[in-house]
Design an enzyme around this catalytic site. Structure first.
Site, PDB file in Angstrom:
ATOM      1  N   GLU A 360      -1.597 -61.165 -40.639  1.00  0.00           N
ATOM      2  CA  GLU A 360      -0.541 -61.180 -41.646  1.00  0.00           C
ATOM      3  C   GLU A 360       0.808 -61.475 -40.999  1.00  0.00           C
ATOM      4  O   GLU A 360       1.681 -62.081 -41.624  1.00  0.00           O
ATOM      5  CB  GLU A 360      -0.502 -59.838 -42.395  1.00  0.00           C
ATOM      6  CG  GLU A 360       0.323 -59.875 -43.673  1.00  0.00           C
ATOM      7  CD  GLU A 360       0.127 -58.638 -44.539  1.00  0.00           C
ATOM      8  OE1 GLU A 360      -0.720 -58.679 -45.451  1.00  0.00           O
ATOM      9  OE2 GLU A 360       0.808 -57.624 -44.296  1.00  0.00           O
ATOM     10  N   HIS A 391     -25.403 -56.545 -30.103  1.00  0.00           N
ATOM     11  CA  HIS A 391     -26.618 -56.819 -30.874  1.00  0.00           C
ATOM     12  C   HIS A 391     -26.280 -57.486 -32.204  1.00  0.00           C
ATOM     13  O   HIS A 391     -27.103 -57.506 -33.117  1.00  0.00           O
ATOM     14  CB  HIS A 391     -27.386 -55.514 -31.098  1.00  0.00           C
ATOM     15  CG  HIS A 391     -27.813 -54.868 -29.820  1.00  0.00           C
ATOM     16  ND1 HIS A 391     -28.992 -55.172 -29.181  1.00  0.00           N
ATOM     17  CD2 HIS A 391     -27.190 -53.952 -29.030  1.00  0.00           C
ATOM     18  CE1 HIS A 391     -29.096 -54.464 -28.069  1.00  0.00           C
ATOM     19  NE2 HIS A 391     -28.008 -53.715 -27.953  1.00  0.00           N
ATOM     20  N   LYS A 516      -1.177 -62.888 -55.921  1.00  0.00           N
ATOM     21  CA  LYS A 516      -0.755 -61.847 -56.869  1.00  0.00           C
ATOM     22  C   LYS A 516      -0.253 -62.460 -58.170  1.00  0.00           C
ATOM     23  O   LYS A 516      -0.587 -62.002 -59.265  1.00  0.00           O
ATOM     24  CB  LYS A 516       0.360 -60.989 -56.252  1.00  0.00           C
ATOM     25  CG  LYS A 516      -0.081 -59.994 -55.200  1.00  0.00           C
ATOM     26  CD  LYS A 516       1.133 -59.185 -54.759  1.00  0.00           C
ATOM     27  CE  LYS A 516       0.800 -58.209 -53.667  1.00  0.00           C
ATOM     28  NZ  LYS A 516       1.999 -57.452 -53.232  1.00  0.00           N
TER      29      LYS A 516
END
EC number: 5.3.1.9
Length: 569
Positions: A360, A391, A516
């Site tokens: 960000e 793994h 938004k």
């Protein structure tokens, strides 16, 4: 002669570009054979040991990176941040998260005002409130002690505090203080998250901390209203004032919501969300769980790195070295990602938090002056604790794409285990992998080595490891509250260094806003379709209109004017 406005126009940048081809032709096997070089790439501060000798870099590379830092005026930019200059230029704000962990007698100014007294006023208020809740002098509406806390927030109001909480959970001192208490975090607006958070909790013993600077964050406020309904439906509307507190600066909206404004804890515009874990955003819920004394040690750890970052020469400055190496890996070697690999399960939430802090902050395509960047910047950050990651995705790191790695180890485990008859104890088994993996990435395994091991000819291409894959190792002495604070601050300042060198604003986040605003249009359409039966209007493109229509048709059983229905597991 005018100073170049883009760092890539400087002679220092061009010098590194010219230097690049020689480094690319030099394998880490050769670089690691130079003991003097390796020794020069080891730095220690306060028992934190950094070894960056497995980076694709020579001492000459490092010196050229220091010249790049000078060309970027890195020291001046660091000083400007500490001096409270408005380095967040697009929002005209100071960037002063360092003030959040400054000692009480410090002076750090924003707009000519020393902000440290305000910080400590809030810290004192948190200490008093958290102690009253923990000792039972502050109780819920029915007189029961508040043993359970749900912190409601999103983004920086969630990821940072969750990282610290998870890291402290198994620390002996912190875990002792947390006996009989529970701290949960509600972030996602998905009702499943709310259901999971209230599952098994009693409203009578639950305190909700609502974290929203403006008290208007859509996801946070919907979750807050959901928990308010959960409390009031069980205990009555008047109970809200005893069971909900706020971290916010918008006192009128806090009061309108039903929370006593005296139970609101402030933070400031000079604190960015992703840098706010050391403010009331993190300190309040963490103090309720572990006690203020533990959290104060966390703040002291962060402050120790703040001092180191602002004063240590670059060649011994851990955040500066880490930041410059990231610039080298991303912008010159062309490696777009970084793996954060803590060999400690207590640090399982470090990578998600740093993912936000880094991506960000530095996920920008233009300079501070608004010029398009003609070079790669920003990193794709991800990670998982060792040995779990081995793994999972290490296969790609060993034989697929080149991804620089941060290996983080701890000398003394929070929870030592010894079993009679085992070759090594559990922590030594973990750390065996911590020491082995960087060498495996650096050296690899050649076809010649495989032939000497009598590996079948047809398997040799599959079992060959090219090596020459960069990493660095950070070794911490312990993982207590103080060291957790140090680790947080190291990564925060590393991100700032990258942004300062790239010449970008690491402290705004306009990319969050576009989605938004588009969601607002969708929200209006969903309401119109649910309540009024309106078809999806023409304001959407064909793809979105098709998806919306399909969603509405498939969920037509949702009532237009529903009665309150709370999540339940």
């Amino acid at each position: 002669m005018a100073t170049p406005s883009l760092i890539s126009e400087t002679e220092a940048w061009k010098d590194l570009k010219a230097h690049l081809e020689g480094i690319k032709r030099t394998h880490l096997r050769e670089l690691m054979g130079d003991t003097e070089r390796c020794q020069s790439m080891m730095v220690e501060f306060d028992n934190i040991f950094l070894d960056y000798s497995r980076q694709q870099a020579s001492p000459d590379t490092i010196n050229k990176l220091f010249k790049l830092a000078d060309a970027a005026h890195l020291k001046r930019k660091i000083d400007r941040m500490y001096n409270g200059d408005h380095i967040n230029s697009t929002e005209n704000r100071s960037v002063l998260h360092v003030a959040l962990r400054a000692p009480r007698n410090s002076a750090i100014c924003s707009d000519g005002k020393n902000v440290v007294p305000d910080v400590w006023s809030v810290l004192d208020k948190i200490k008093d409130f958290s102690e009253r809740v923990r000792n039972g002098s502050w109780v819920g509406a029915t007189g029961k002690e508040l043993k359970d806390v749900i912190a409601v927030g999103i983004g920086g109001s969630f990821l940072g505090p969750l990282f610290v909480h998870t890291a402290l959970q198994t620390d002996p001192e912190a875990s002792k203080n947390a006996i009989g208490r529970e701290l949960r975090f509600l972030a996602n607006v998905d009702p499943i998250d709310a259901a999971k958070n209230i599952s098994g909790l009693n409203p009578e013993t639950t305190l909700v901390v609502v974290v929203s600077k403006t008290f208007t964050t859509a996801e946070t406020m919907l979750n807050a209203r959901t928990l308010r309904e959960w409390i009031s439906s069980a205990l009555g509307a008047s109970a809200v004032a005893k069971h909900m507190v706020a971290v916010s600066t918008n006192l009128p909206l806090v009061e309108k919501f039903g929370i006593d404004p005296n139970n609101a804890f402030a933070f400031w515009d000079w604190v960015g969300g992703r840098y706010s874990v050391c403010s009331a955003v993190g300190v309040l819920p963490l103090s309720l769980q572990y006690g203020f004394a533990v959290v104060e040690k966390f703040l002291q750890g962060a402050h120790s790195i703040d001092q180191h970052f602002s004063s240590a020469p670059f060649e011994k400055n851990i955040p500066v070295l880490l930041g410059l190496l990231s610039v080298w890996n991303v912008s010159f070697l062309g490696y777009p990602a970084r793996a954060i690999l803590p060999y400690s399960q207590a640090l399982e939430k470090l990578a998600p938090h740093i993912q936000q802090v880094s991506m960000e902050s530095n996920g920008k395509g233009v300079s501070v002056d608004g010029l398009p960047l003609p070079f790669e910047s920003g990193e794709i950050d991800f990670g998982e604790p060792g040995t779990n990651g081995q793994h999972s995705f290490y296969q790609l790191i060993h034989q697929g794409r080149v991804i620089p790695c941060d290996f983080i180890g701890v000398v003394k485990s929070q929870q030592p285990v010894y079993l009679k008859g085992e070759v090594v104890n559990n922590h030594d088994e973990l750390m065996s992998n911590f020491f082995a993996q960087p060498d495996a990435l650096a050296y690899g395994k050649t076809p010649e080595q495989l032939k000497k091991e009598n590996v079948s000819e047809h398997l040799i291409p599959h079992k060959t490891f090219n090596g020459n894959r960069p990493s660095l190792s950070i070794l911490l002495p312990t993982l207590d509250a103080y060291r957790i604070g140090q680790l947080l601050a190291v990564y925060e300042h590393r991100v700032a260094v990258q942004g300062f060198v790239w010449g970008i604003n690491s402290f705004d986040q306009w990319g969050v806003e576009l989605g938004k605003s588009l969601a607002t249009q969708v929200r209006k359409q969903l309401h119109a379709s649910r309540v009024k039966g309106e078809a999806v209007e023409e304001g959407f493109n064909f793809s979105t209109k098709t998806l919306l229509t399909r969603y509405l048709e498939a969920s037509s059983d949702v009532p237009a004017d529903p009665s309150t229905l709370l999540p339940k597991i």
